[in-house]
Scaffold this motif. Structure first.
Motif, short mmCIF file in Angstrom:
data_model
loop_
_atom_site.label_atom_id
_atom_site.label_comp_id
_atom_site.label_asym_id
_atom_site.label_seq_id
_atom_site.Cartn_x
_atom_site.Cartn_y
_atom_site.Cartn_z
N SER A 67 3.39 -39.20 57.68
CA SER A 67 4.57 -38.54 56.59
C SER A 67 4.92 -39.94 55.83
O SER A 67 4.33 -40.98 56.34
CB SER A 67 5.70 -38.27 57.49
OG SER A 67 6.23 -39.11 58.16
N GLY A 68 5.80 -39.97 54.96
CA GLY A 68 6.14 -40.96 54.26
C GLY A 68 5.62 -41.02 52.93
O GLY A 68 4.89 -39.88 52.19
N ARG A 73 1.97 -43.36 53.85
CA ARG A 73 1.50 -42.22 54.34
C ARG A 73 0.08 -42.48 54.94
O ARG A 73 -0.26 -42.37 55.84
CB ARG A 73 1.62 -41.01 53.60
CG ARG A 73 1.33 -39.76 54.30
CD ARG A 73 1.34 -38.35 53.31
NE ARG A 73 0.71 -38.49 52.23
CZ ARG A 73 1.32 -38.60 51.08
NH1 ARG A 73 2.51 -38.80 50.84
NH2 ARG A 73 0.45 -38.40 49.90
N GLU A 77 -1.98 -42.87 58.45
CA GLU A 77 -3.07 -42.21 58.89
C GLU A 77 -4.22 -42.86 59.54
O GLU A 77 -4.93 -42.60 60.48
CB GLU A 77 -3.77 -41.14 57.69
CG GLU A 77 -2.81 -40.08 57.23
CD GLU A 77 -3.75 -39.37 55.90
OE1 GLU A 77 -4.74 -38.90 56.45
OE2 GLU A 77 -3.01 -39.28 54.99
#
Length: 410
Positions: A67-68, A73, A77
């Motif tokens: 998220s973000g 983001r 990952e």
């Protein structure tokens, strides 16, 4: 026995060209005597256990969802995937990490390889900045495009060896300054064991789709703009004028589906254009059985000039006649007049002429089918080509083995 841990964006049970290539690689490597497993990133969207066995292949999943804001983001990952790879590797002890594009997988592989002290192979199936342009998600030269390209370059620079799926991608990397001896080619391929005798024409399905008894031009795949299906629809009135019984069968779906349906409805050849929608994977062979010629009218772009698609190879392996635009990716796969037909890209009249010529020369089809199948068997059979990976792995592992032998001799 060499152990190889693959690092993937997503995998089976999802169905895509990406997952089918992965399945072919893992199965062929198992048959070649390697031990293989894979770790997928957080973009693998199928529900399932943290460790999943599918068709005798083991997949480890990265938990959670990043998220973000954009940028942060993606970096989360990368870190999550790198941690999952390291955790799996500490238990399973692979000899080599083999990451597959996109660059997020390559960067995760690079972080994990440095932590574990094992070599990294990074394999590029497409430049994802160009794929994003092809999918309409960005434009060439945008900030997103340039960042993605920079990340790709970073993954390539850090990897111990780089593989690409075709010459076009390799030549582009060399133009960026990557050493030629660092880059190998593992062509797109098919598992010929999956393709036996083609199914006879499914008359019941042909009747259900109202295709008639004439020749059928087929496309089975995703409806992206770069596939050029609008050019194929635009070619149909001219084709019908020369081959009145011809029909066009479009199987699949995607971002362009609604626009293509509107275009088809407004065409003078609307009666000859049929949309079958998406079909279950196990039903696809029935639709192939209806098609006299498979058409791949890709538009010219960096993506289509650099990347070889999988679908024409699958069609050739199934004994289908192939007609395709003359973009670079198709020219690597098809010899005009020998294993199929090529026509100028972005040119509906030229597409119509090529298809009409093929349909009027049915007596040449057995020769073309045989040549195409032989080409696939010689150059694109996974059982044969997978040995190229073994050579790369052994080249990376040899220095460590030699150092161990010297230490033991002291």
């Amino acid at each position: 026995m060499t152990r190889v841990l693959h690092i993937l964006d997503h995998s089976l049970p999802l169905h895509s060209g990406y997952t089918f290539r992965t399945r072919a690689i893992l199965r062929a490597q198992q048959a070649d005597g390697l031990e293989v497993r894979a770790v997928t990133g957080q973009r693998h969207s199928a529900d399932g256990p943290e460790v999943e066995t599918i068709e005798d292949m083991t997949f480890h999943r990265t938990p959670g969802a990043a998220s973000g804001p954009a940028g942060l983001r993606e970096w989360r990952e990368v870190n999550a995937l790198a941690e999952a790879v390291v955790a799996t590797a500490r238990v399973w002890r692979p000899d080599v990490l083999h990451a597959h594009s996109p660059a997020l997988c390559g960067l995760a592989g690079l972080k994990a390889a440095r932590t574990l002290g094992v070599p990294l192979v990074y394999e590029i199936r497409a430049f994802w900045e160009d794929a994003a342009v092809g999918n309409g998600a960005t434009h060439e030269g945008s900030l997103r495009y340039r960042i993605t390209r920079a990340l790709e370059n970073r993954a390539v620079a850090g990897a111990d060896s780089v593989m690409t799926i075709c010459r076009g991608l390799r030549e582009d990397l060399i133009a960026r300054g990557v050493r030629p001896d660092k880059i190998g080619v593992m062509p797109n391929g098919v598992d010929l064991g999956l393709f036996g005798t083609p199914l006879p024409r499914d008359a019941a399905l042909a009747g259900e789709l109202a295709l008639g008894d004439g020749p059928v031009i087929g496309f089975i795949g995703s409806f992206y703009d770069y596939e050029g299906l609008d050019d194929l629809i635009a070619a149909m009135p001219q084709l019908i004028a020369e081959q009145p019984g011809a029909r066009l069968l479009l199987v699949g779906g995607g971002p362009m589906e609604q626009a293509l349906r509107v275009q088809a409805e407004a065409s003078p050849a609307a009666f000859a254009i049929h949309f079958a929608g998406r079909v279950p994977h196990h039903e696809v062979e029935r639709y192939y059985s209806l098609c006299s010629v498979m058409a791949y009218p890709r538009k010219r772009s960096r993506l289509t000039d650099l990347v070889t698609p999988l679908k024409p190879l699958e069609a050739m392996a199934q004994g289908r006649i192939v007609a395709a635009s003359d973009v670079g990716g198709h020219r690597e796969l098809i010899r005009d007049g020998v294993t199929g037909a090529l026509f100028p890209a972005d040119d509906p009249p030229a597409c119509a002429r090529a298809l009409a010529a093929l349909l009027s020369q049915a007596e040449a089809w057995p020769r073309i089918r045989a040549a195409a199948r032989a080409h696939v068997a010689e150059h694109h059979d996974w059982a044969r080509n997978v040995r190229r990976y073994r050579d790369v792995y052994e080249g990376l592992l040899a220095p460590a083995a030699d150092a161990g032998a010297r230490t033991a001799a002291r």
